[in-house]
Design a protein around this motif. Sequence first.
Motif, PDB file in Angstrom:
ATOM      1  N   GLY A 209      46.969  59.218  30.880  1.00 13.56           N
ATOM      2  CA  GLY A 209      47.924  59.000  29.796  1.00 13.56           C
ATOM      3  C   GLY A 209      48.784  60.243  29.637  1.00 13.56           C
ATOM      4  N   VAL A 210      49.525  60.318  28.522  1.00 11.29           N
ATOM      5  CA  VAL A 210      50.390  61.466  28.285  1.00 11.29           C
ATOM      6  C   VAL A 210      49.531  62.728  28.211  1.00 11.29           C
ATOM      7  CG1 VAL A 210      52.061  62.500  26.705  1.00 11.29           C
ATOM      8  CG2 VAL A 210      51.992  60.015  26.987  1.00 11.29           C
ATOM      9  N   MET A 211      49.738  63.652  29.135  1.00 13.46           N
ATOM     10  CA  MET A 211      48.999  64.916  29.189  1.00 13.46           C
ATOM     11  C   MET A 211      47.488  64.703  29.111  1.00 13.46           C
ATOM     12  SD  MET A 211      51.453  67.446  27.054  1.00 13.46           S
ATOM     13  CE  MET A 211      53.215  67.387  27.342  1.00 13.46           C
ATOM     14  N   THR A 212      47.037  63.610  29.657  1.00 18.26           N
ATOM     15  CA  THR A 212      45.610  63.298  29.653  1.00 18.26           C
ATOM     16  C   THR A 212      45.192  62.933  31.075  1.00 18.26           C
ATOM     17  OG1 THR A 212      45.980  62.318  27.489  1.00 18.26           O
ATOM     18  CG2 THR A 212      43.825  61.937  28.483  1.00 18.26           C
ATOM     19  N   THR A 213      44.149  63.585  31.568  1.00 14.99           N
ATOM     20  CA  THR A 213      43.693  63.323  32.927  1.00 14.99           C
ATOM     21  C   THR A 213      42.180  63.120  32.946  1.00 14.99           C
ATOM     22  OG1 THR A 213      43.174  65.609  33.523  1.00 14.99           O
ATOM     23  CG2 THR A 213      45.475  64.917  33.797  1.00 14.99           C
ATOM     24  N   ASP A 214      41.702  62.794  34.119  1.00 14.36           N
ATOM     25  CA  ASP A 214      40.281  62.573  34.342  1.00 14.36           C
ATOM     26  C   ASP A 214      39.503  63.892  34.469  1.00 14.36           C
ATOM     27  OD1 ASP A 214      38.039  60.875  34.984  1.00 14.36           O
ATOM     28  OD2 ASP A 214      38.271  61.525  37.061  1.00 14.36           O
ATOM     29  N   ARG A 215      40.192  65.023  34.410  1.00 11.35           N
ATOM     30  CA  ARG A 215      39.512  66.312  34.554  1.00 11.35           C
ATOM     31  C   ARG A 215      38.611  66.590  33.361  1.00 11.35           C
ATOM     32  NH1 ARG A 215      39.650  71.862  33.425  1.00 11.35           N
ATOM     33  NH2 ARG A 215      41.136  71.614  31.728  1.00 11.35           N
TER      34      ARG A 215
ATOM     35  N   LEU B  89      54.634  49.503  50.266  1.00 14.33           N
ATOM     36  CA  LEU B  89      55.557  50.206  49.382  1.00 14.33           C
ATOM     37  C   LEU B  89      54.786  50.780  48.188  1.00 14.33           C
ATOM     38  CD1 LEU B  89      58.464  50.916  48.695  1.00 14.33           C
ATOM     39  CD2 LEU B  89      58.767  48.606  47.827  1.00 14.33           C
ATOM     40  N   ARG B  90      54.853  52.096  48.043  1.00 11.13           N
ATOM     41  CA  ARG B  90      54.235  52.779  46.891  1.00 11.13           C
ATOM     42  C   ARG B  90      55.374  53.360  46.076  1.00 11.13           C
ATOM     43  NH1 ARG B  90      48.676  53.873  47.733  1.00 11.13           N
ATOM     44  NH2 ARG B  90      48.764  55.588  46.239  1.00 11.13           N
ATOM     45  N   LEU B  91      55.724  52.667  45.028  1.00  9.49           N
ATOM     46  CA  LEU B  91      56.880  53.075  44.233  1.00  9.49           C
ATOM     47  C   LEU B  91      56.420  53.468  42.825  1.00  9.49           C
ATOM     48  CD1 LEU B  91      60.339  51.486  44.274  1.00  9.49           C
ATOM     49  CD2 LEU B  91      59.256  51.897  42.075  1.00  9.49           C
ATOM     50  N   VAL B  92      56.785  54.684  42.433  1.00 11.27           N
ATOM     51  CA  VAL B  92      56.351  55.222  41.141  1.00 11.27           C
ATOM     52  C   VAL B  92      57.577  55.592  40.316  1.00 11.27           C
ATOM     53  CG1 VAL B  92      54.965  57.005  39.996  1.00 11.27           C
ATOM     54  CG2 VAL B  92      54.326  56.211  42.289  1.00 11.27           C
ATOM     55  N   VAL B  93      57.642  55.082  39.111  1.00  6.38           N
ATOM     56  CA  VAL B  93      58.717  55.468  38.194  1.00  6.38           C
ATOM     57  C   VAL B  93      58.134  56.491  37.221  1.00  6.38           C
ATOM     58  CG1 VAL B  93      60.350  54.653  36.451  1.00  6.38           C
ATOM     59  CG2 VAL B  93      59.768  53.193  38.399  1.00  6.38           C
ATOM     60  N   PHE B  94      58.825  57.618  37.026  1.00  5.40           N
ATOM     61  CA  PHE B  94      58.314  58.615  36.065  1.00  5.40           C
ATOM     62  C   PHE B  94      59.371  58.897  34.993  1.00  5.40           C
ATOM     63  CE2 PHE B  94      60.454  62.428  37.818  1.00  5.40           C
ATOM     64  CZ  PHE B  94      60.806  61.984  39.080  1.00  5.40           C
ATOM     65  N   GLY B  95      58.934  59.636  33.956  1.00  2.34           N
ATOM     66  CA  GLY B  95      59.838  59.850  32.827  1.00  2.34           C
ATOM     67  C   GLY B  95      60.064  58.555  32.074  1.00  2.34           C
ATOM     68  N   CYS B  96      59.088  57.703  32.084  1.00  2.00           N
ATOM     69  CA  CYS B  96      59.311  56.344  31.600  1.00  2.00           C
ATOM     70  C   CYS B  96      58.066  55.826  30.866  1.00  2.00           C
ATOM     71  CB  CYS B  96      59.630  55.480  32.804  1.00  2.00           C
ATOM     72  SG  CYS B  96      60.232  53.865  32.398  1.00  2.00           S
ATOM     73  N   GLU B  97      56.981  55.662  31.614  1.00  2.00           N
ATOM     74  CA  GLU B  97      55.735  55.206  31.007  1.00  2.00           C
ATOM     75  C   GLU B  97      54.830  56.405  30.736  1.00  2.00           C
ATOM     76  OE1 GLU B  97      54.565  52.329  34.018  1.00  2.00           O
ATOM     77  OE2 GLU B  97      55.445  50.735  32.783  1.00  2.00           O
ATOM     78  N   GLU B  98      53.640  56.119  30.205  1.00  2.00           N
ATOM     79  CA  GLU B  98      52.750  57.214  29.804  1.00  2.00           C
ATOM     80  C   GLU B  98      52.178  57.989  30.977  1.00  2.00           C
ATOM     81  OE1 GLU B  98      49.777  55.783  27.143  1.00  2.00           O
ATOM     82  OE2 GLU B  98      51.228  55.623  25.503  1.00  2.00           O
ATOM     83  N   ARG B  99      52.094  57.309  32.138  1.00  2.00           N
ATOM     84  CA  ARG B  99      51.511  57.984  33.291  1.00  2.00           C
ATOM     85  C   ARG B  99      52.121  57.376  34.550  1.00  2.00           C
ATOM     86  NH1 ARG B  99      47.032  54.867  35.385  1.00  2.00           N
ATOM     87  NH2 ARG B  99      47.076  52.847  34.363  1.00  2.00           N
ATOM     88  N   PRO B 100      52.065  58.137  35.661  1.00  2.86           N
ATOM     89  CA  PRO B 100      52.604  57.579  36.894  1.00  2.86           C
ATOM     90  C   PRO B 100      51.656  56.529  37.467  1.00  2.86           C
ATOM     91  CG  PRO B 100      51.688  59.771  37.288  1.00  2.86           C
ATOM     92  CD  PRO B 100      51.562  59.519  35.821  1.00  2.86           C
ATOM     93  N   ARG B 101      52.188  55.389  37.888  1.00  4.03           N
ATOM     94  CA  ARG B 101      51.369  54.351  38.517  1.00  4.03           C
ATOM     95  C   ARG B 101      52.202  53.699  39.620  1.00  4.03           C
ATOM     96  NH1 ARG B 101      53.002  48.944  36.828  1.00  4.03           N
ATOM     97  NH2 ARG B 101      54.529  49.188  35.160  1.00  4.03           N
ATOM     98  N   ILE B 102      51.495  53.042  40.543  1.00  2.00           N
ATOM     99  CA  ILE B 102      52.171  52.317  41.614  1.00  2.00           C
ATOM    100  C   ILE B 102      52.671  50.992  41.046  1.00  2.00           C
ATOM    101  CG2 ILE B 102      51.814  51.179  43.851  1.00  2.00           C
ATOM    102  CD1 ILE B 102      51.302  54.017  44.262  1.00  2.00           C
ATOM    103  N   SER B 103      53.915  50.686  41.287  1.00  2.00           N
ATOM    104  CA  SER B 103      54.417  49.384  40.842  1.00  2.00           C
ATOM    105  C   SER B 103      53.714  48.272  41.623  1.00  2.00           C
ATOM    106  CB  SER B 103      55.929  49.302  41.059  1.00  2.00           C
ATOM    107  OG  SER B 103      56.322  47.944  40.984  1.00  2.00           O
ATOM    108  N   LYS B 104      53.024  47.404  40.902  1.00  2.00           N
ATOM    109  CA  LYS B 104      52.285  46.311  41.561  1.00  2.00           C
ATOM    110  C   LYS B 104      53.260  45.334  42.200  1.00  2.00           C
ATOM    111  CE  LYS B 104      47.851  45.959  39.171  1.00  2.00           C
ATOM    112  NZ  LYS B 104      48.012  46.482  37.785  1.00  2.00           N
ATOM    113  N   ILE B 105      54.338  45.091  41.497  1.00  5.26           N
ATOM    114  CA  ILE B 105      55.328  44.135  42.009  1.00  5.26           C
ATOM    115  C   ILE B 105      55.907  44.623  43.329  1.00  5.26           C
ATOM    116  CG2 ILE B 105      57.623  43.170  41.559  1.00  5.26           C
ATOM    117  CD1 ILE B 105      56.794  42.789  38.721  1.00  5.26           C
TER     118      ILE B 105
END
Lengths: 160, 285
Positions: free
Chosen positions: B155-161, B212-228
């Motif tokens: 999430g926003v500034m939140t990781t699994d670390r 295709l591994r497409l990631v949009v950033f500056g948009c959602e809470e965290r970077p993810r691969i677009s499933k579509i």
Amino acid sequence: MAEMLPIKLTVNGAVVSKLVDPRQHLTDFLRIDLGLTGSHLGCEHGVCGACSVRVNGQVIRGCLMLASQTDGADVQTIEGIFEAGEAAELIAAFVARNALQCGFCTPGMLLTAAEIVAEGKLLDRQEIRNELSGNICRCTGYQSIIDAVEMVLLEKLKEA
Amino acid sequence: MKASTFKYLHAQSKDEAYAAFAEYGDEAVILAGGQSLMPMLNMRLAQPAVLVDINPISELSGIVLLNQQLHIGATTRHVDVANADLIAAELPLIGCAIKQVAHRGIRNRGTFGGSLAHADPAAEMPACAVALDATFVLQSRAEERRVKAVDFFLGVMTTDRRPDEILTTIELPAQTSNDAWAFHELSRRHGDFALVGVAATARRRSEGLEELRLVVFGCEERPRISKIAASTSLSQKDALELATAVAEDLDPMSDLEGDAKTKRIQARTLIQRALDDLFVEGANG
Ligand SMILES: Cc1cc2nc3c(=O)[nH]c(=O)nc-3n(C[C@H](O)[C@H](O)[C@H](O)COP(=O)(O)OP(=O)(O)OC[C@H]3O[C@@H](n4cnc5c(N)ncnc54)[C@H](O)[C@@H]3O)c2cc1C
Ligand code: FES
Ligand code: FES
């Protein structure tokens, strides 16, 4: 106050040994403890670049580095760079092009510009603008600063 | 503003850092380049009791190529990533995107691992790490874990670390000539965080693009691969349609830079540019 930490570093060629509060950032240390007020503080959160100093040969933001991290480091401020004559061409170009008004941003601009010039690549105006993007000037509108840096880069390349 | 009081520890080794975690628990915070943490300290958004400076731990820094994997040490500075021949040759996506990370004085200090651990949703490197299927190596006194980039960002500034872990190395598969990539970002000024950005990789096939591994950033809470995007085997004529579908599937956070609707429109344009690049060999950037 937390326990004071001893640091020993070189500032503008002179060895300095001091005790510092761990939370004090480098620019406050230079300004308050050493009286080197050429490095300015605008925002204290990394946005404006007025606090720029050189640590171990690289320009960094003095507000985003702790004085306690500079133990053993070689620090140069605008005062030292001026005295060494290192920025003479840039300073002359800034004057020739009117690249400052109030001068608050100028030490940071000169340090960043000096690093760009030292890299010795010919940059176009947009590239110069990008390289200086981390230094904010509220007076000039930047054109004259770009003019000055471009002038020095072109002169350097003529020499080479 | 000035930071509040803290204790400062200069960790000379990972063991010294682990000792600090054992003694102070989650009151101890790692200091790497300081280019995100120091602003937060100065503004008192963070007030940790103890700072553990990992800069002296030399084994945490450097870039090597091992079995077609680039291993980037967490404290490798942005400037050294940007100037590394290995990165230019083997990871052109990172080589392109790193130039957009912050400004000169910040790049001289900020670190690759710091940017990932910080997990700003508008940061370039987390998105690239996801697009490139990076693996993050996390070490604590007790164990070493390897976490895929897609699973690391929560999430926003939140990781699994976990608080007692150091992000030590980031492993990225070298890109080959069959790997297409694209990177685009919109920002008001060079070096600013992205308003919106896109990082993408794909495999070239004679019939089109796959994986295709497409990631949009500056948009959602965290970077993810677009499933579509991932579910499509793509030919160039579908690009506009796909860009629209991927943008529709986003859930943009409104922020000071724009509301969700604006971000979706900006993202669609960048996705389309990225898809166009993927089809044209050598036309990246
Ligand atoms: C004006 C400005 C503009 C910027 N613009 C951009 C930009 O456009 N794009 C961008 O991506 N970034 C930008 N940044 C942020 C910059 O890239 C930072 O360097 C980076 O986000 C954090 O790296 P750091 O090494 O400085 O980490 P630090 O600030 O030292 O740490 C950040 C966080 O990560 C944790 N951490 C750091 N290293 C590790 C590790 N190895 N293991 C575990 N935890 C760790 C710290 O505890 C802290 O919570 C900008 C910063 C400023 C001040
Ligand atoms: S005072 Fe350091 S960047 Fe503004
Ligand atoms: S000359 Fe006034 S801020 Fe630049």
